[in-house]
Structures are given as C-alpha cells and as structure tokens.
Motif scaffolding. Structure first.
Motif, PDB file in Angstrom:
ATOM      1  N   MET A 196       0.155   0.267  10.589  1.00 61.64           N
ATOM      2  CA  MET A 196       1.386  -0.517  10.500  1.00 61.64           C
ATOM      3  C   MET A 196       2.261  -0.004   9.364  1.00 61.64           C
ATOM      4  O   MET A 196       3.485  -0.136   9.395  1.00 61.64           O
ATOM      5  N   VAL A 197       1.634   0.579   8.346  1.00 63.75           N
ATOM      6  CA  VAL A 197       2.349   1.212   7.235  1.00 63.75           C
ATOM      7  C   VAL A 197       2.099   2.714   7.305  1.00 63.75           C
ATOM      8  O   VAL A 197       0.957   3.152   7.458  1.00 63.75           O
ATOM      9  N   GLU A 198       3.168   3.475   7.203  1.00 69.33           N
ATOM     10  CA  GLU A 198       3.084   4.931   7.240  1.00 69.33           C
ATOM     11  C   GLU A 198       3.964   5.514   6.136  1.00 69.33           C
ATOM     12  O   GLU A 198       4.782   4.809   5.543  1.00 69.33           O
ATOM     13  N   MET A 199       3.807   6.798   5.882  1.00 71.90           N
ATOM     14  CA  MET A 199       4.662   7.498   4.914  1.00 71.90           C
ATOM     15  C   MET A 199       5.454   8.575   5.629  1.00 71.90           C
ATOM     16  O   MET A 199       4.922   9.300   6.471  1.00 71.90           O
ATOM     17  N   ALA A 200       6.752   8.652   5.293  1.00 74.86           N
ATOM     18  CA  ALA A 200       7.613   9.676   5.881  1.00 74.86           C
ATOM     19  C   ALA A 200       7.278  11.035   5.274  1.00 74.86           C
ATOM     20  O   ALA A 200       6.655  11.125   4.205  1.00 74.86           O
TER      21      ALA A 200
ATOM     22  N   LYS B 162      -4.178   7.678  -0.351  1.00 73.13           N
ATOM     23  CA  LYS B 162      -4.030   7.052   0.968  1.00 73.13           C
ATOM     24  C   LYS B 162      -5.389   6.887   1.638  1.00 73.13           C
ATOM     25  O   LYS B 162      -5.714   5.811   2.147  1.00 73.13           O
ATOM     26  N   GLN B 163      -6.180   7.959   1.640  1.00 69.36           N
ATOM     27  CA  GLN B 163      -7.492   7.892   2.271  1.00 69.36           C
ATOM     28  C   GLN B 163      -8.419   6.930   1.536  1.00 69.36           C
ATOM     29  O   GLN B 163      -9.239   6.240   2.171  1.00 69.36           O
ATOM     30  N   ASP B 164      -8.287   6.853   0.230  1.00 74.59           N
ATOM     31  CA  ASP B 164      -9.115   5.921  -0.549  1.00 74.59           C
ATOM     32  C   ASP B 164      -8.742   4.469  -0.238  1.00 74.59           C
ATOM     33  O   ASP B 164      -9.619   3.597  -0.167  1.00 74.59           O
TER      34      ASP B 164
ATOM     35  N   GLU C 298       0.839  -1.206   0.000  1.00 72.04           N
ATOM     36  CA  GLU C 298       0.000   0.000   0.000  1.00 72.04           C
ATOM     37  C   GLU C 298       0.871   1.252   0.000  1.00 72.04           C
ATOM     38  O   GLU C 298       0.608   2.212  -0.736  1.00 72.04           O
ATOM     39  N   GLY C 299       1.909   1.255   0.823  1.00 73.66           N
ATOM     40  CA  GLY C 299       2.844   2.377   0.827  1.00 73.66           C
ATOM     41  C   GLY C 299       3.637   2.452  -0.459  1.00 73.66           C
ATOM     42  O   GLY C 299       3.938   3.541  -0.962  1.00 73.66           O
TER      43      GLY C 299
END
Length: 356
Positions: free
Chosen positions: A283-287, A305-307, A132-133
């Motif tokens: 658990m997955v994030e973006m810097a 991301k929101q979708d 996803e990221g």
C-alpha cells in the motif's frame, strides 16, 4: 414478419440491457480535492479506475471531486445513499462524522472511510502506514542536505500529519544528528497558493530539502525554481521538478479497493473493520530515485525498507525524546498503533511547538 422479428429482437435486447443495468452494483467515491494528474486524490482515482477495469459491467462507478469536509460532504454522501448506491468510499479525514451520520440512516449501504478512526456495523476505515515511507524519505533527506535545515509543508495538525513529520525526522536523525526540520502549516489539504508560499518561506529560512503533506505539486515546483531538493507525497511528482524531486512516497489504494468491491459483489463484505497496511502489503511504495542520489544512500534505503517489511526495524522504536528533551518512549519499547494514532507531540529534531 421479418420486421416484427427485428422489433421483438430489439425489444428483447433492450430489456436485457435494462436488466443488466439494474443488477449493476453502484459505487460512489467522494474526493476532497480535484483529481488532477498527481497527488492524494489522483491516487484514489487510480484505485477507482482499477475496480472499473477489474469488474467492468458488473459495477457502475461515480465520483464527486473537490467536496469540502463538513456539511457539503454529508450532502454528497447522503445523495449517493438516497440514489441506491451499494457502496461509498469517503476518502478524506474530515468526512468521518458525516459518513457515520449517513451510515446510521442507511444500514444496508457499505461505507468505507479513508484515514478515519471511527467505525460502525456498516462503516470500515482504512489508511496506509504512510509513516514507513516517510522514514525512508527521511534517510534520503538527511544524507542529501548540506544546510541541515529541512522544510516541511503540512496541512492540518492532526495525528496522521504529525506522525508523518515525526517519522520523516526520525529517518533524518538516524543519519544526520545535526539536521533540523521546520514546519509550516497551511490548514488546508489542497491550496497551491498557500503551499507555494510556505515552501518559499522555508527556502528563505535556509531549507535545501523540502517535504510535504499536501495535495498539489506546488512544493516540488517551488524547490525546482529555487534549485533545491524536495520529496513528493502520494504520487511520483518528478514531472513537476525532474531535477528537484529526490524520491516520493506513493500510496497504492487499488488492491484494497478491488478487495472490498469483490466482497460486496460476493455478499461477503463486513463492516466495523480497520485496515492499516504499509510497505509489506504494497500500500506504501517509493518512487524512483533522482540521479543525484548516490548509490550508498539508495542501498541504505533499500535495507531499511526490507528491515521494516521483516519487522526488525520500526521507525518509532525507543528510545525517543520529544523536541523538549523529555523521554517519551523508553529503550527496548516501541510505540503501539494506539500511540501512533494519537500522536500529538514532536520528536527531537523538529523545531517549534505543535499547534493546538
């Protein structure tokens, strides 16, 4: 008399301390690479520190770093079990069979294996939906490239890594149909020298944005030295190339570790479970973005991301062709988790053939 009371008091304290130590839940971590100050193992170690902070003296935590996959990992996992550890986190794909082998001999120990797919009565698996990221990072890369050649430094040709390459490429092609992704395999999770060589080669082939599935910052450093862009993985790697890194996909293992240790402490832990969490669960994030990334690109990524979180966007919704033009996923359908776990082909936009 006073001295006797003092001696008795000291002895009582010592016995109390010994009893407290005996009651501590012992937890072991097995790491495939050095902890360092960024990367895959570093993120797992942040999770280790989170449980130490959360549970304090209730637990005793140990770790062994730079443990090779295969027989050496079996030795380390076995040592934990033999020495009375209650729980073991084995954090690399190649630890899967060694973990299962040891678990069979120690049915009362709780084993947790990251990125694997085989489970048992006392073995759970867990992994992040890294893809996803990766898709979001692909949107950034597709918008920021000018050469339309994007490089990817990859570890092993296993489904997890292939899935990441394909998700990244899907994001790129969503915004830039002319861009292509070139992959070089290092056949190692952690080898700064090979990673640097692969990155330099890709830059030599015209890549002006690099991505990576590796555990050192060598790719970011190569991009910084060459004056091109790169996207980090596992950790925010911007300190290794402040002007080079556009963003990074970051994995936050801490909530999962806290949850599982809580279950062990409360006697509620159960095996044979699989966890696959992503952006929705954190658990997955973006810097943070590089200043060079325009606001419209940031907005595009945030909407995507929101979708994904809302379930209205899936990086592997059809139609999807492979890189030889064959339709693999029909319009109106989406790849299942089972399909994703067995990914063994490149999507359209990736150059070359996948190694066997």
């Amino acid at each position: 008399m006073g001295k006797l009371k003092a001696v008795l008091a000291a002895a009582t304290l010592a016995l109390g301390a010994t009893a407290a130590q005996a009651e501590q839940t012992k937890i072991g971590f097995v790491y495939v690479s050095p902890i360092g100050d960024a990367g895959y193992t570093y993120q797992h170690d942040l999770g280790r520190k989170a449980i130490e902070e959360e549970f304090g003296d209730k637990i005793k935590v140990s770790f062994v770093e730079s443990v090779a996959e295969g027989p050496d990992s079996e030795r380390v996992i076995m040592n934990y079990a033999k020495n009375g550890y209650d729980m073991v986190f084995a954090t690399s794909f190649g630890y899967m069979n060694p973990t299962l082998k040891v678990a069979k001999k120690f049915p009362k120990v709780a084993f947790e294996h990251a990125t694997g797919y085989k489970r048992a009565k006392n073995v759970n698996t867990y992994v992040a939906r890294f893809y996803e990221g990766r898709y979001l990072a692909g949107l950034v890369a597709g918008k920021m490239t000018t050469s339309n050649v994007i490089g990817y430094v990859a570890a092993f040709p296993i489904p997890e890594v292939v899935r990441g390459i394909n998700a990244f490429t899907r994001g790129i092609r969503e915004v830039n149909k002319d861009a292509q992704v070139r992959v070089i395999w290092t056949n190692s999770w952690f080898d700064p020298g090979k990673e640097r060589e692969a990155a330099d080669t890709l830059i030599g082939q015209g890549a002006d944005v690099l991505n990576m599935h590796a555990d050192s910052p060598a790719t970011i450093q190569a991009a910084a030295d060459a004056g091109v862009y790169a996207i980090g993985y596992n950790s925010d790697l911007s300190k290794f190339g402040p002007k080079a890194q556009l963003t990074s996909t970051v994995t936050n293992w801490a909530p999962y570790y806290v949850k599982r240790v809580t279950e062990v402490l409360e006697g509620k832990w159960e095996g044979n479970q699989d966890t696959w969490d992503g952006l929705k669960e954190g658990m997955v994030e973006m810097a943070p973005f590089n200043d060079a990334v325009p606001q419209d690109v940031r907005d595009l990524v945030e909407k995507a991301k929101q979708d994904i979180i809302a379930g209205t966007l899936h990086p592997f919704a059809g139609p999807i062709n492979d890189n030889e033009g064959k339709e693999r996923v029909a319009a109106g359908t989406t790849m299942t988790d089972g399909d994703l776990l067995g990914f063994n082909w490149y999507v359209e936009g990736v150059v070359g053939k996948l190694p066997n």
